[in-house]
Motif scaffolding. Structure first.
Motif, short mmCIF file in Angstrom:
data_model
loop_
_atom_site.label_atom_id
_atom_site.label_comp_id
_atom_site.label_asym_id
_atom_site.label_seq_id
_atom_site.Cartn_x
_atom_site.Cartn_y
_atom_site.Cartn_z
N THR A 175 -17.17 -61.00 55.28
CA THR A 175 -17.93 -60.22 54.28
C THR A 175 -17.23 -58.91 53.92
O THR A 175 -17.54 -58.31 52.89
CB THR A 175 -19.35 -59.90 54.80
N SER A 176 -16.28 -58.48 54.74
CA SER A 176 -15.57 -57.23 54.44
C SER A 176 -14.77 -57.36 53.15
O SER A 176 -14.82 -56.48 52.28
CB SER A 176 -14.64 -56.86 55.60
N THR A 177 -14.03 -58.45 53.03
CA THR A 177 -13.25 -58.67 51.81
C THR A 177 -14.16 -58.84 50.61
O THR A 177 -13.86 -58.33 49.51
CB THR A 177 -12.36 -59.92 51.97
N VAL A 178 -15.27 -59.55 50.80
CA VAL A 178 -16.23 -59.72 49.70
C VAL A 178 -16.75 -58.36 49.24
O VAL A 178 -16.93 -58.12 48.04
CB VAL A 178 -17.40 -60.63 50.14
N LEU A 210 -10.79 -45.26 56.83
CA LEU A 210 -11.93 -46.11 57.18
C LEU A 210 -11.52 -47.40 57.89
O LEU A 210 -12.37 -48.12 58.41
CB LEU A 210 -12.77 -46.43 55.93
N GLU A 211 -10.20 -47.69 57.93
CA GLU A 211 -9.78 -48.97 58.46
C GLU A 211 -10.13 -49.13 59.93
O GLU A 211 -10.77 -50.12 60.32
CB GLU A 211 -8.27 -49.16 58.26
N ALA A 212 -9.73 -48.20 60.79
CA ALA A 212 -9.97 -48.33 62.23
C ALA A 212 -11.46 -48.36 62.57
O ALA A 212 -11.90 -49.24 63.31
CB ALA A 212 -9.26 -47.22 62.99
N PRO A 213 -12.28 -47.41 62.08
CA PRO A 213 -13.70 -47.47 62.47
C PRO A 213 -14.43 -48.69 61.97
O PRO A 213 -15.27 -49.25 62.69
CB PRO A 213 -14.28 -46.18 61.86
N THR A 214 -14.13 -49.16 60.76
CA THR A 214 -14.84 -50.34 60.25
C THR A 214 -14.46 -51.61 61.00
O THR A 214 -15.32 -52.41 61.36
CB THR A 214 -14.58 -50.53 58.74
N LEU A 215 -13.15 -51.79 61.25
CA LEU A 215 -12.70 -52.98 61.97
C LEU A 215 -13.20 -52.97 63.41
O LEU A 215 -13.65 -53.99 63.95
CB LEU A 215 -11.17 -53.07 61.95
N LEU A 255 -17.13 -50.04 52.60
CA LEU A 255 -16.05 -50.84 52.02
C LEU A 255 -16.29 -51.09 50.53
O LEU A 255 -15.35 -51.20 49.75
CB LEU A 255 -15.94 -52.18 52.75
N LEU A 256 -17.55 -51.15 50.14
CA LEU A 256 -17.90 -51.27 48.72
C LEU A 256 -17.41 -50.04 47.97
O LEU A 256 -16.85 -50.13 46.87
CB LEU A 256 -19.41 -51.43 48.57
N ALA A 257 -17.61 -48.86 48.58
CA ALA A 257 -17.13 -47.62 47.97
C ALA A 257 -15.61 -47.60 47.88
O ALA A 257 -15.04 -47.12 46.89
CB ALA A 257 -17.63 -46.42 48.79
N PHE A 258 -14.94 -48.13 48.90
CA PHE A 258 -13.48 -48.20 48.86
C PHE A 258 -13.02 -49.14 47.75
O PHE A 258 -12.06 -48.85 47.03
CB PHE A 258 -12.95 -48.69 50.22
N GLY A 259 -13.71 -50.26 47.59
CA GLY A 259 -13.38 -51.18 46.51
C GLY A 259 -13.50 -50.54 45.14
O GLY A 259 -12.68 -50.80 44.25
N LEU A 278 -27.43 -56.62 59.67
CA LEU A 278 -27.77 -55.33 59.04
C LEU A 278 -26.72 -54.27 59.36
O LEU A 278 -26.32 -53.49 58.48
CB LEU A 278 -29.15 -54.87 59.50
N ALA A 279 -26.28 -54.22 60.62
CA ALA A 279 -25.28 -53.22 61.00
C ALA A 279 -23.99 -53.42 60.22
O ALA A 279 -23.39 -52.46 59.71
CB ALA A 279 -25.01 -53.30 62.51
N VAL A 280 -23.55 -54.68 60.11
CA VAL A 280 -22.32 -54.98 59.36
C VAL A 280 -22.52 -54.71 57.87
O VAL A 280 -21.61 -54.22 57.19
CB VAL A 280 -21.88 -56.43 59.61
N SER A 281 -23.71 -55.00 57.36
CA SER A 281 -23.99 -54.76 55.93
C SER A 281 -23.93 -53.27 55.61
O SER A 281 -23.40 -52.88 54.56
CB SER A 281 -25.36 -55.32 55.56
N VAL A 282 -24.44 -52.44 56.49
CA VAL A 282 -24.37 -50.99 56.28
C VAL A 282 -22.92 -50.54 56.30
O VAL A 282 -22.49 -49.72 55.48
CB VAL A 282 -25.21 -50.25 57.35
N LYS A 283 -22.15 -51.08 57.24
CA LYS A 283 -20.71 -50.78 57.28
C LYS A 283 -20.03 -51.20 55.98
O LYS A 283 -19.14 -50.52 55.47
CB LYS A 283 -20.09 -51.49 58.49
N ASN A 284 -20.48 -52.32 55.43
CA ASN A 284 -19.87 -52.84 54.20
C ASN A 284 -20.14 -51.97 52.98
O ASN A 284 -19.41 -52.08 51.99
CB ASN A 284 -20.36 -54.27 53.93
N VAL A 285 -21.16 -51.14 53.04
CA VAL A 285 -21.41 -50.21 51.92
C VAL A 285 -20.23 -49.26 51.77
O VAL A 285 -19.82 -48.91 50.66
CB VAL A 285 -22.73 -49.43 52.12
#
Length: 545
Positions: free
Chosen positions: A158-161, A135-140, A34-38, A25-32
């Motif tokens: 899942t980050s790339t996805v 967003l690169e440093a905080p997400t990684l 990355l979704l915005a960046f995509g 869940l924590a990673v999925s929230v972070k991925n939102v």
């Protein structure tokens, strides 16, 4: 001892699903985020046709040179954000940094929506680029610090996805909505991301570094399966002692350095680290693979997809064709993330490069056969008849998207976390990320110039040549890092024992499981493939536990 005994039954009752779900869940929230960046990366694809004169009602019309900047300026600005990212993340925390990054994203989307002049569009593109770098440093870092070793690899993929999914969402929106409406809808996602981040904990590593010990214990309890604080006390103590020991060692090293060396000498010695083989060799490999990913055709195909499908007379609506392109990218990325552990990076990327090269070669030959030499916009090309339409170019371009994202487009991002030794890993990763976006900018910026000089078929033949040449080069240069420890990988690039070219990781894991080894509960201290990192430098040994 009594405390440990009392905790054992409680921990035994916790299922593996409950242990894993909080981290997922924590990673999925972070991925939102990355979704915005995509979505920001996919936006130029739907913006370019409208601003090229294809929309008679559009008040902003740009010439070809300006269009080339629209397709590339956001990539040029990402490295600037990357350079600032690390400095901003440490003082305010990983979670808060991710929340603050959402604010410029929202501002950029609103600026797109209300744009009246070309400079509004360029400024908004620059803001999305800088925000993407921030967003690169905080997400990684957040990903690394809230996941356990047995989940980290899968969750990292899942980050790339997420980024590719954001691009696909933008293609879908662009099919049915005007680009200004797409910009307004896109502003919803960073707002959602900012809100969702309140629901997950801050990194316990950062909290301990700021002496917020109670908050750190709460964070660990949440991430370990929503435990009571008392149940997470042992995990907290272990992490606290580990970080305390590392901090003391660093301070002792700094103190010794200050007594024996001037600050200028220390800076000079630190800079020398980036002139040695164990940086230059892996950096060259990562940069080369980034170059293959950008100059084998997919970067420009993704950015100028609508115009390319229009020029080659796709048999379906150009925006529907673009959606198929995005779906192929996502499927390739998912397949690669799933199979790479079994096949290894070498085989996946060999198939990727050969497939991509052959697809672009076929499309180039077809374009030459029908005498299509220039790229045309949706507004300048006449509507094609059924006799002129052909499924071949669209099919092979979509297939090229699948092959490229099944390997070469995500290979360098996998390598970044493996090939650098501990002392330079963080800054070297930043340099590599910056190199990627600079190469992406160059690839998009010179696309029209390449077509002018080489023609459209010649440009696609060039992409095919780069992909096939990359296959040959990586066959001799790329070691198999899958299933190897960080020590083995960094020793290889430091000139030590060479890595073999096969992958036998899962065979070894199965054998260990049969012998009764508990692989799921390996910690970072005992799993060398996680954090353990020993690298020989000039006869000395640099140890990081």
């Amino acid at each position: 001892m009594e405390g440990e005994k009392s905790q054992s039954p409680a921990k035994a009752k916790i299922s593996s699903i409950r242990k894993s779900l909080p981290q997922i869940l924590a990673v999925s929230v972070k991925n939102v985020l990355l979704l915005a960046f995509g979505m920001s990366l996919g936006f130029p694809t739907i913006l370019i046709p409208s601003l090229s004169g294809g929309d008679p009602e559009e008040e902003i019309v740009l010439n070809q040179d300006a269009i080339s900047w629209i397709g590339s300026v956001n990539l040029l600005c990402v490295p600037l954000g990357c350079l600032l990212s690390g400095f901003l993340t440490q003082p305010i925390g990983r979670r808060r940094s991710m929340q603050l990054v959402n604010l410029p994203f929202v501002g950029a989307w609103l600026l797109f929506h209300f744009a009246k002049y070309p400079w509004h569009v360029f400024l908004a593109s620059c803001i999305t680029g800088v925000s993407g770098g921030l967003l690169e440093a905080p997400t990684l870092t957040y990903l690394a610090e809230v996941t356990t070793p047995n989940l980290r690899g899968v969750l990292a993929s899942t980050s790339t996805v997420a980024v590719i999914s954001g691009i696909l969402i933008q293609f879908l929106l662009g099919t049915f909505l005007h680009w200004r409406s797409v910009a307004l809808v896109s502003a919803i996602l960073p707002i959602t991301s900012c809100i969702l981040l309140f629901l997950v904990p801050e990194s316990p590593y950062w909290l301990i570094s700021k002496n917020r010990l109670e908050d750190a214990q709460k964070s660990i309890a949440w991430l370990k399966g929503w435990l009571e604080m008392e149940e997470a006390e042992q995990d907290f103590k272990e992490l606290y002692e580990q970080l305390k020991k590392n901090t003391e060692n660093e301070r002792a090293h700094i103190s010794t350095g200050l007594n024996s060396e001037s600050k200028f000498t220390q800076v000079k010695n630190n800079l020398k680290l980036y002139t040695k083989k164990n940086f230059l060799w892996p950096f060259g490999l990562v940069t080369f693979t980034f170059g293959l990913g950008h100059f084998s055709g997919m970067t420009t195909l993704q950015t100028y997809a609508v115009n390319i499908f229009t020029t080659l007379k796709a048999p379906i609506d150009k925006y529907y064709a673009t959606i198929m392109l995005g779906v192929a990218e996502a499927l390739g990325c998912i397949l690669s993330s799933t199979l790479v552990h079994f096949t290894g990076k070498r085989k996946m990327n060999f198939v990727s490069l050969i497939g991509t090269g052959l697809c672009f070669f076929i499309v180039a030959t077809y374009a030459q056969t029908i005498n299509v030499t220039k790229l045309q916009t949706a507004g300048t090309v006449a509507r094609s008849t059924k006799d002129e339409q052909n499924w071949l170019p669209m099919t092979f371009l979509v297939t090229a998207a699948f092959f490229s994202h099944a390997g070469i487009r995500i290979l360098p991002w996998m390598l970044i976390g493996e090939v650098y030794y501990s002392k330079i890993r963080a800054p070297a990763s930043g340099f590599s990320g910056a190199a990627s976006y600079i190469l992406g900018f160059i690839s998009n910026k010179i696309f029209f110039s390449m077509i002018s000089v080489l023609t459209l078929p010649g440009t696609f033949w060039f992409y095919s040549f780069v992909a096939l040449l990359g296959f040959v080069a990586l066959y001799f240069w790329l070691p198999e890092t899958e299933g190897k420890t960080l020590f083995q990988i960094t020793e290889h690039f430091g000139g030590g024992k060479k890595l073999d070219r096969g992958v036998n990781h899962f065979i070894k894991m199965r054998r260990l499981k049969k012998k009764g080894h508990d692989l799921e509960n390996q910690s970072g201290e005992t799993n060398a493939a996680f954090d353990g990192d020993i690298v020989k430098q000039n006869g000395d040994t640099d140890v990081k536990l």
